[in-house]
Design an enzyme around this catalytic site. Structure first.
Site, PDB file in Angstrom:
ATOM      1  N   SER A 134     -24.401  44.560 -13.206  1.00 36.98           N
ATOM      2  CA  SER A 134     -23.887  44.221 -12.506  1.00 36.98           C
ATOM      3  C   SER A 134     -24.358  42.206 -12.564  1.00 36.98           C
ATOM      4  O   SER A 134     -25.066  42.185 -13.634  1.00 36.98           O
ATOM      5  CB  SER A 134     -23.834  44.384 -11.067  1.00 36.98           C
ATOM      6  OG  SER A 134     -25.327  44.535 -10.596  1.00 36.98           O
ATOM      7  N   LYS A 192     -13.981  36.836  -8.045  1.00 33.88           N
ATOM      8  CA  LYS A 192     -15.105  38.084  -7.200  1.00 33.88           C
ATOM      9  C   LYS A 192     -14.479  39.043  -6.981  1.00 33.88           C
ATOM     10  O   LYS A 192     -14.050  39.087  -5.969  1.00 33.88           O
ATOM     11  CB  LYS A 192     -16.165  38.105  -7.614  1.00 33.88           C
ATOM     12  CG  LYS A 192     -16.893  39.261  -7.360  1.00 33.88           C
ATOM     13  CD  LYS A 192     -18.436  38.812  -7.636  1.00 33.88           C
ATOM     14  CE  LYS A 192     -19.189  39.799  -8.122  1.00 33.88           C
ATOM     15  NZ  LYS A 192     -19.121  40.902  -7.418  1.00 33.88           N
ATOM     16  N   TYR A 246      13.972  67.039  -8.242  1.00 36.00           N
ATOM     17  CA  TYR A 246      14.105  68.301  -8.394  1.00 36.00           C
ATOM     18  C   TYR A 246      14.802  68.841 -10.128  1.00 36.00           C
ATOM     19  O   TYR A 246      13.934  69.386 -10.833  1.00 36.00           O
ATOM     20  CB  TYR A 246      15.581  68.667  -7.681  1.00 36.00           C
ATOM     21  CG  TYR A 246      16.318  70.436  -8.244  1.00 36.00           C
ATOM     22  CD1 TYR A 246      16.943  70.808  -8.630  1.00 36.00           C
ATOM     23  CD2 TYR A 246      15.780  71.653  -7.216  1.00 36.00           C
ATOM     24  CE1 TYR A 246      17.895  71.225  -9.205  1.00 36.00           C
ATOM     25  CE2 TYR A 246      15.699  72.689  -8.289  1.00 36.00           C
ATOM     26  CZ  TYR A 246      17.115  72.935  -8.754  1.00 36.00           C
ATOM     27  OH  TYR A 246      17.810  74.026  -9.021  1.00 36.00           O
ATOM     28  N   GLU A 247      15.558  67.608 -10.210  1.00 43.42           N
ATOM     29  CA  GLU A 247      16.004  68.212 -12.400  1.00 43.42           C
ATOM     30  C   GLU A 247      14.331  67.520 -12.620  1.00 43.42           C
ATOM     31  O   GLU A 247      13.985  68.463 -13.555  1.00 43.42           O
ATOM     32  CB  GLU A 247      16.781  66.289 -12.280  1.00 43.42           C
ATOM     33  CG  GLU A 247      18.220  67.103 -11.986  1.00 43.42           C
ATOM     34  CD  GLU A 247      19.247  65.958 -11.487  1.00 43.42           C
ATOM     35  OE1 GLU A 247      20.177  65.503 -12.199  1.00 43.42           O
ATOM     36  OE2 GLU A 247      18.280  65.008 -11.157  1.00 43.42           O
ATOM     37  N   GLU A 281     -11.477  45.436 -12.450  1.00 40.39           N
ATOM     38  CA  GLU A 281     -11.452  45.926 -10.984  1.00 40.39           C
ATOM     39  C   GLU A 281     -10.492  46.344 -10.648  1.00 40.39           C
ATOM     40  O   GLU A 281      -9.444  45.887 -10.253  1.00 40.39           O
ATOM     41  CB  GLU A 281     -12.167  45.066 -10.053  1.00 40.39           C
ATOM     42  CG  GLU A 281     -12.625  45.105  -9.017  1.00 40.39           C
ATOM     43  CD  GLU A 281     -14.378  45.318  -8.601  1.00 40.39           C
ATOM     44  OE1 GLU A 281     -14.391  45.134  -9.976  1.00 40.39           O
ATOM     45  OE2 GLU A 281     -15.063  44.971  -8.131  1.00 40.39           O
ATOM     46  N   CYS A 338      -6.794  55.005  33.822  1.00 36.38           N
ATOM     47  CA  CYS A 338      -6.419  55.609  34.473  1.00 36.38           C
ATOM     48  C   CYS A 338      -5.723  57.255  34.488  1.00 36.38           C
ATOM     49  O   CYS A 338      -4.430  57.481  33.978  1.00 36.38           O
ATOM     50  CB  CYS A 338      -4.660  54.461  35.000  1.00 36.38           C
ATOM     51  SG  CYS A 338      -3.940  54.944  36.596  1.00 36.38           S
TER      52      CYS A 338
END
Ligand SMILES: [Zn+2]
Length: 667
Positions: A80, A111, A31-32, A171, A424
């Protein structure tokens, strides 16, 4: 407001933002915090010329939304890494590098199985500041995800370096713990589960609402300096070390000289796989001397001077020994396979754990995988967490067939049309009766202390309980119960009846949870009650109205709808109502036990979360603030309470425990 005051306010908000998002130790209440933001926005509305891109209103804080699809061209292409699958290939490559640079060394790194992100830093004052975070995209053009990167605690917004420019690549990933937490909440809400941590991390990084990104929890390891001063990045390992000293989480790595050392480091990473709290999908080998990397090109798609070794998937062949059929709380049949490792005759060892059971999902899965006793199957751990069968190696003599009748009550089972589930549907099936009633009384639901599964079973067996509405009629047979001693003697019986009586005052979301409607867990129940306020309104809601509630998917909506329209349930609800259970949201102003009292919470609580404690206090009219002052009435202190506790003691403020809080509420 003067411009100077505006600047100071910005700094103040920045400080609290950092406490909240990066340190997880806010000092002021939400709130503050909101009040500060409102003041800032007002000033900016009056003086738009003051606004700078780094103003808190332009960044995070729950209100800022990331803009979708803003493309950024990479300064350095994010390529890559070429994969290799055998140690021979690794040795061959290392030898090739050594033939030109005999003293070359290599960095062997985990990795991480996540998604790449690059971070651009620019000089600001004495240090450097994050200016842009971008995804890999197609390697040449990525997407601007700066707003989300700012809420990842591992991403440093400032670096204590004084270069003109620096670009890091790392990553982004999600820990197993955060991944499981997410899926549990999804399951409870009847929503779609994420397939694996990588996919969820990718979706989370590209979220438009940064507050969701902040909540789900992403992490990052930096694994390369993409661009920067040459003397800083000349030796890769040294650069990582310096970054680590500045508090940047860098990927686990080891500098190796010989091919033998490289292979040993690769094995070491492979063996650690089971113990990590995140997924890795290989080991990267990089030439440590970065300027030599370009001499070892690997095709236009791949980074020069790098190779990635891919570990063979950890897999074992198991023999199926047994298939256990059980009935869940909702009547759904569950199948669990029990097996042993064909090679060792013992439970299978996978990723550091022993596995001898796996869920077999449903009959369709069983047919497809040809599962039966005596069959041999490949077993692996998906996402290195859940054991999963991966194909039949030797078919069994007979494929397992689900029974036609319930293994517990003998009633004919029903196969659902749209799903592969078998149920069931006998409402008085003992398996379901005991579980349904125990669940109703459990801690997450009505929290009736003492009414555990064993006692429920005894009461069902003695015909005292058939459904959960019967719980509230046990008081009528008190003397009989005492006489038979099912619950215990007088004292225990009265104690239980007292607990049952007390549960009538539970907030309605507890009751809704306890009904055990499919896909309606604790969290969903809370949203539903907040939306409809009463069982009366909820029972009259249409499917459309239900689907409109946050957190409720179509499947969940129809379970609720069906539940409230089944005759038997309507009857039970009527009985609960006349027993006097709370079925409407209670106006919180009715109980203002803590009115005018200010609380501060500190340390690690053991029986509830901090937010729960805060909600509890606020629901009883109290106020919760972030810092201890003379105005504080109580400090609720958990374990490892630090400076706030010292301060409270200095000021003579009453320190209370979680138990004290409960006692205060009950008095
Ligand atoms: Zn049954």
């Amino acid at each position: 407001m003067t411009k100077q005051e505006y600047k100071e306010l910005q700094q103040k908000i920045d400080y609290h933002m950092d406490r909240y998002y990066n340190q997880d130790t806010p000092e002021i209440s939400d709130y503050e915090y909101d009040q500060l933001m409102i003041t800032l926005k007002k000033a900016e509305a009056e003086h738009p010329e003051w606004i700078t891109p780094d103003s808190p209103t332009q960044k995070i804080g729950g209100v800022a939304k990331r803009e979708a699809g803003v493309k950024v061209e990479h300064h350095v292409p994010m390529l890559s890494i070429e994969d290799v699958f055998t140690k021979e290939e690794v040795v061959e490559w290392v030898n090739k590098v050594h033939s030109i640079h005999p003293d070359a060394s290599f960095s062997v790194e985990q990795k991480i199985d996540g998604l790449s992100m690059s971070l651009r830093y620019a000089k600001e004052g004495e240090g450097m500041r994050l200016t842009l975070a971008e995804t890999r995209g197609d390697g040449l053009i990525g997407e601007d995800v700066t707003a989300n990167a700012l809420v990842i605690p591992d991403v440093k917004q400032k670096l204590d370096l004084s270069f003109d420019y620096l670009e890091l690549r790392g990553e982004v990933y999600m820990s197993h713990e955060d991944f499981e937490r997410y899926n549990e909440a999804q399951e409870e809400a009847g929503k779609k589960l994420a397939a694996n941590p990588r996919n969820l991390a990718a979706g989370t990084l590209r979220q438009l609402d940064t507050s969701i990104t902040a909540k789900r929890g992403l992490r990052m390891f930096v694994f390369n300096v993409q661009d920067g001063p040459l003397d800083f990045m000349a030796q890769h390992g040294d650069a990582l070390k310096q970054l680590e000293e500045l508090g940047v989480p860098v990927v686990a790595h080891k500098i190796c000289k010989t091919a033998e050392e490289v292979c040993a480091a690769i094995d070491e990473i492979g063996e650690s796989r089971g113990e990590l709290d995140y997924d890795i999908d290989g080991a990267v080998v990089k030439i440590d001397h970065t300027q030599w990397r370009d001499e070892f090109e690997a095709g236009s798609k791949y980074s020069s001077g790098h190779i990635a070794y891919k570990y063979p998937p950890e897999e074992k062949v198991i023999e199926m020994d047994n298939i256990i059929v059980d009935v869940g709380r909702t009547g759904k049949l569950t199948f669990t396979g029990e097996f042993h490792d064909v090679e060792t005759g013992k439970p299978a060892r996978l990723c550091g754990t022993s596995v001898s059971r796996a869920t077999l999902h449903n009959q369709d899965y069983i047919n497809e995988m040809q599962i039966g006793i005596g069959g041999h199957y490949k077993l692996f751990k998906s996402g290195e967490i859940i054991p999963k069968l991966n194909g039949c190696v030797k078919a069994p003599e007979v494929v397992f067939e689900a029974p036609a009748v319930c293994p517990i009550c003998g009633e004919t089972l029903v196969r659902e049309e749209d799903t592969a589930d078998i149920r069931c549907v006998n409402p008085s099936c003992p398996a379901q009766t005991v579980r349904t009633i125990s669940y109703f009384a459990s801690r997450d639901a009505m929290n009736i202390m003492g009414l555990g599964e064993t006692l429920v079973e005894a009461l069902v067996k003695n015909d005292y309980l058939e459904n959960y509405a019967d719980i509230y009629e046990l008081q009528n047979v008190r003397d009989e119960l005492v006489e038979k001693g099912i619950v215990g003697k007088e004292k225990n019986t009265d104690k239980l009846l007292g607990e049952i009586e007390k549960s009538k005052n539970n907030p309605p979301e507890r009751l809704l949870t306890g009904l055990g409607i499919r896909n309606v867990g604790k969290t969903t129940a809370k949203s539903i009650i907040r939306h409809f306020h009463s069982f009366e309104a909820l029972s009259q809601a249409t499917l459309e109205e239900l689907t409109a509630v946050d957190d409720i998917g179509e499947i969940c909506a129809s379970s609720i709808y069906e539940f409230f329209h089944e005759e038997q349930n309507v009857e039970i609800l009527e009985r609960l109502k006349s027993a006097g259970l709370t079925m409407e949201e209670v106006d919180s102003s009715i109980d203002d036990k803590f009115s005018g009292k200010t609380f501060v919470i500190t340390g690690t609580l053991t029986t509830m979360k901090r937010q729960e404690a805060a909600a509890l206090i606020e629901n009883h009219g109290g106020k919760v603030t972030g810092s201890v002052s003379k105005k504080t009435d109580y400090l609720l202190a958990g374990e490892n309470a630090g400076s706030k506790l010292t301060k409270a003691n200095d000021l003579g403020i009453q320190v209370i425990s979680e138990e004290d809080l409960q006692t205060m509420l009950e008095s």
